[in-house]
Design a protein around this motif. Sequence first.
Motif, PDB file in Angstrom:
ATOM      1  N   THR A 210     -77.569  -5.699 -73.494  1.00  0.00           N
ATOM      2  CA  THR A 210     -77.293  -4.282 -73.761  1.00  0.00           C
ATOM      3  C   THR A 210     -75.891  -3.868 -73.352  1.00  0.00           C
ATOM      4  O   THR A 210     -75.524  -2.702 -73.532  1.00  0.00           O
ATOM      5  CB  THR A 210     -78.305  -3.376 -73.028  1.00  0.00           C
ATOM      6  N   THR A 211     -75.115  -4.778 -72.790  1.00  0.00           N
ATOM      7  CA  THR A 211     -73.740  -4.476 -72.382  1.00  0.00           C
ATOM      8  C   THR A 211     -72.789  -5.477 -73.026  1.00  0.00           C
ATOM      9  O   THR A 211     -73.197  -6.565 -73.433  1.00  0.00           O
ATOM     10  CB  THR A 211     -73.581  -4.525 -70.851  1.00  0.00           C
ATOM     11  N   LYS A 212     -71.512  -5.115 -73.075  1.00  0.00           N
ATOM     12  CA  LYS A 212     -70.532  -5.955 -73.772  1.00  0.00           C
ATOM     13  C   LYS A 212     -69.371  -6.396 -72.891  1.00  0.00           C
ATOM     14  O   LYS A 212     -68.901  -7.523 -73.012  1.00  0.00           O
ATOM     15  CB  LYS A 212     -69.970  -5.202 -74.988  1.00  0.00           C
ATOM     16  N   LYS A 213     -68.887  -5.515 -72.025  1.00  0.00           N
ATOM     17  CA  LYS A 213     -67.640  -5.808 -71.309  1.00  0.00           C
ATOM     18  C   LYS A 213     -67.795  -5.850 -69.792  1.00  0.00           C
ATOM     19  O   LYS A 213     -67.121  -6.624 -69.128  1.00  0.00           O
ATOM     20  CB  LYS A 213     -66.577  -4.766 -71.672  1.00  0.00           C
ATOM     21  N   ALA A 214     -68.615  -5.007 -69.233  1.00  0.00           N
ATOM     22  CA  ALA A 214     -68.683  -4.862 -67.776  1.00  0.00           C
ATOM     23  C   ALA A 214     -69.180  -6.141 -67.112  1.00  0.00           C
ATOM     24  O   ALA A 214     -70.067  -6.833 -67.632  1.00  0.00           O
ATOM     25  CB  ALA A 214     -69.607  -3.709 -67.406  1.00  0.00           C
ATOM     26  N   LYS A 215     -68.602  -6.439 -65.956  1.00  0.00           N
ATOM     27  CA  LYS A 215     -69.151  -7.489 -65.120  1.00  0.00           C
ATOM     28  C   LYS A 215     -70.550  -7.077 -64.674  1.00  0.00           C
ATOM     29  O   LYS A 215     -70.828  -5.884 -64.483  1.00  0.00           O
ATOM     30  CB  LYS A 215     -68.274  -7.718 -63.887  1.00  0.00           C
ATOM     31  N   ILE A 216     -71.423  -8.044 -64.482  1.00  0.00           N
ATOM     32  CA  ILE A 216     -72.776  -7.776 -64.007  1.00  0.00           C
ATOM     33  C   ILE A 216     -72.904  -8.400 -62.624  1.00  0.00           C
ATOM     34  O   ILE A 216     -72.948  -9.620 -62.478  1.00  0.00           O
ATOM     35  CB  ILE A 216     -73.837  -8.352 -64.966  1.00  0.00           C
ATOM     36  N   ALA A 217     -72.895  -7.536 -61.608  1.00  0.00           N
ATOM     37  CA  ALA A 217     -72.910  -8.006 -60.222  1.00  0.00           C
ATOM     38  C   ALA A 217     -74.332  -7.918 -59.677  1.00  0.00           C
ATOM     39  O   ALA A 217     -74.927  -6.834 -59.657  1.00  0.00           O
ATOM     40  CB  ALA A 217     -71.958  -7.173 -59.375  1.00  0.00           C
ATOM     41  N   ILE A 218     -74.850  -9.034 -59.245  1.00  0.00           N
ATOM     42  CA  ILE A 218     -76.196  -9.101 -58.671  1.00  0.00           C
ATOM     43  C   ILE A 218     -76.029  -9.136 -57.156  1.00  0.00           C
ATOM     44  O   ILE A 218     -75.740 -10.170 -56.575  1.00  0.00           O
ATOM     45  CB  ILE A 218     -76.962 -10.321 -59.188  1.00  0.00           C
TER      46      ILE A 218
ATOM     47  N   GLN B  84     -74.028 -17.847 -68.785  1.00  0.00           N
ATOM     48  CA  GLN B  84     -73.921 -18.247 -70.189  1.00  0.00           C
ATOM     49  C   GLN B  84     -74.323 -17.098 -71.113  1.00  0.00           C
ATOM     50  O   GLN B  84     -73.633 -16.800 -72.095  1.00  0.00           O
ATOM     51  CB  GLN B  84     -74.803 -19.474 -70.452  1.00  0.00           C
ATOM     52  N   MET B  85     -75.433 -16.439 -70.810  1.00  0.00           N
ATOM     53  CA  MET B  85     -75.925 -15.358 -71.666  1.00  0.00           C
ATOM     54  C   MET B  85     -74.956 -14.189 -71.735  1.00  0.00           C
ATOM     55  O   MET B  85     -74.862 -13.500 -72.765  1.00  0.00           O
ATOM     56  CB  MET B  85     -77.286 -14.878 -71.158  1.00  0.00           C
ATOM     57  N   SER B  86     -74.216 -13.957 -70.649  1.00  0.00           N
ATOM     58  CA  SER B  86     -73.286 -12.828 -70.592  1.00  0.00           C
ATOM     59  C   SER B  86     -71.880 -13.199 -71.034  1.00  0.00           C
ATOM     60  O   SER B  86     -70.999 -12.335 -71.083  1.00  0.00           O
ATOM     61  CB  SER B  86     -73.229 -12.272 -69.167  1.00  0.00           C
ATOM     62  N   GLY B  87     -71.650 -14.461 -71.311  1.00  0.00           N
ATOM     63  CA  GLY B  87     -70.311 -14.897 -71.672  1.00  0.00           C
ATOM     64  C   GLY B  87     -69.362 -14.936 -70.488  1.00  0.00           C
ATOM     65  O   GLY B  87     -68.164 -14.696 -70.635  1.00  0.00           O
ATOM     66  N   GLY B  88     -69.903 -15.252 -69.305  1.00  0.00           N
ATOM     67  CA  GLY B  88     -69.062 -15.384 -68.119  1.00  0.00           C
ATOM     68  C   GLY B  88     -68.775 -14.085 -67.409  1.00  0.00           C
ATOM     69  O   GLY B  88     -67.701 -13.916 -66.829  1.00  0.00           O
ATOM     70  N   ARG B  89     -69.755 -13.163 -67.379  1.00  0.00           N
ATOM     71  CA  ARG B  89     -69.535 -11.852 -66.760  1.00  0.00           C
ATOM     72  C   ARG B  89     -70.295 -11.670 -65.444  1.00  0.00           C
ATOM     73  O   ARG B  89     -70.321 -10.583 -64.886  1.00  0.00           O
ATOM     74  CB  ARG B  89     -69.940 -10.739 -67.729  1.00  0.00           C
ATOM     75  N   ILE B  90     -70.888 -12.722 -64.917  1.00  0.00           N
ATOM     76  CA  ILE B  90     -71.735 -12.590 -63.739  1.00  0.00           C
ATOM     77  C   ILE B  90     -70.920 -12.680 -62.447  1.00  0.00           C
ATOM     78  O   ILE B  90     -70.043 -13.537 -62.310  1.00  0.00           O
ATOM     79  CB  ILE B  90     -72.834 -13.674 -63.728  1.00  0.00           C
TER      80      ILE B  90
ATOM     81  N   ARG C 236     -75.020 -25.302 -67.225  1.00  0.00           N
ATOM     82  CA  ARG C 236     -74.032 -25.079 -66.183  1.00  0.00           C
ATOM     83  C   ARG C 236     -73.359 -23.725 -66.448  1.00  0.00           C
ATOM     84  O   ARG C 236     -73.316 -23.256 -67.589  1.00  0.00           O
ATOM     85  CB  ARG C 236     -73.002 -26.206 -66.172  1.00  0.00           C
ATOM     86  N   PRO C 237     -72.827 -23.067 -65.418  1.00  0.00           N
ATOM     87  CA  PRO C 237     -72.209 -21.745 -65.636  1.00  0.00           C
ATOM     88  C   PRO C 237     -70.927 -21.833 -66.448  1.00  0.00           C
ATOM     89  O   PRO C 237     -70.275 -22.883 -66.496  1.00  0.00           O
ATOM     90  CB  PRO C 237     -71.926 -21.253 -64.211  1.00  0.00           C
ATOM     91  N   VAL C 238     -70.562 -20.723 -67.070  1.00  0.00           N
ATOM     92  CA  VAL C 238     -69.329 -20.639 -67.847  1.00  0.00           C
ATOM     93  C   VAL C 238     -68.104 -20.651 -66.927  1.00  0.00           C
ATOM     94  O   VAL C 238     -67.130 -21.380 -67.162  1.00  0.00           O
ATOM     95  CB  VAL C 238     -69.306 -19.341 -68.690  1.00  0.00           C
ATOM     96  N   GLN C 239     -68.147 -19.845 -65.874  1.00  0.00           N
ATOM     97  CA  GLN C 239     -66.972 -19.626 -65.037  1.00  0.00           C
ATOM     98  C   GLN C 239     -66.689 -20.829 -64.136  1.00  0.00           C
ATOM     99  O   GLN C 239     -67.607 -21.453 -63.614  1.00  0.00           O
ATOM    100  CB  GLN C 239     -67.164 -18.362 -64.192  1.00  0.00           C
TER     101      GLN C 239
END
Length: 388
Positions: free
Chosen positions: A87-95, A118-124, A184-187
């Motif tokens: 549901t988001t496109k640009k914002a980092k998602i901080a857990i 991977q699902m967020s395109g490297g935004r975690i 494996r993670p993107v970042q």
Amino acid sequence: MNIFFFHLMPYGDLDLSYTDKYDSAWVTLPNTYFDRSKGTAIYDRYIGELSLADELGFDGICVNEHHQTAYGLMPAPNLIAGALTRTTKKAKIAILGRALPLVNNPVAIAEEFAMLDQMSGGRIITGFVRGIGSEYFASGIDPTLSHARYYEAHELILRAWTEPGPFRYHGRHYSFDYVNIWPRPVQLPHPPVWIPSQGSIETIEWCAAKERKYTYLQTFSPIELAQKNFDAYRACAEKAGYKAQASQLGWAIPTYVAETDEIARRELQPHIEAFFNKFLRFPIEMRMPPGYSSIASTKMLIERKYAVRASQQTIDTLGDLGMCIYGSAKTVREKLLHHQKEMGIGNLIAMLQIATQPAEQTEKSMRLFAAEVAPYLRANASTAVAAE
């Protein structure tokens, strides 16, 4: 300066008279206070508010983990983060964050975060916490093992992210013949690690160590304590042979913006007072079970932080302590900019939904903050590492 929107997902329909019978909103408050017919709408609203923050241009959105409490309905923040990847496109998602000592399989945590990255395109952004004291009553984990389990789980997760598998891991608390995560993670080398904390001395020293340089996040504290802990981080960095950067420090603060100072105070008052007096209500033995922290850290937290929470708080005392910021956009941005320059922080985590606050107030505050506060802060924030 990076600006994040932080959501606790509280049970806003809590009957606040619960304190007539129970001394805590955590662990021992009967779950019959939760109306199961309202849950779906609550999650729909809150995920919508987090998604709106992305649309409004916040640099990141934050979720976190708590168990058996009306304070926050996110026992599994990875599930909320998974929804937000769609549901988001640009914002980092901080857990902020996963409570590592509470889990018996850290490899599964490594897998979950890799999937989300991977699902967020490297935004975690990953947040690793020990979990507050009450979580140990909820999970049945021995609090005296908290630090040891935390450090070992952290080591294993980082190895799982960065070391080609399969490999063996046999530690004191966790043992695996095969560690070989897919995906494996993107970042690279791994998703950024932030450490939210109440101000434990051990956490600050560990976080600032030269081999980690993790971002330290101070949560819901009197501003005097926050300043001392940021200074302590900088001192630890200097002792380790490097100069801490503003990007390594973050401050989480309940915030409310309205048309005028008077409207902001009137609208926020019942919700901020409910947050500190009702949602954060639990006895000291549940906050700090024996063995959870060192004697020095326990003494410091009781004297500087929990002594404040032990008494009934008003919006005025909370404002004076710097434990919330409210007012018109002009007032809020000037206060936040002043504190940013004093503390030398590079990350502001604004909690713009507070306890029982209704959806219309939350959205109004978010929109005013995004339009009239955030641009001012980004344009004027000091790049200084420490206060002048």
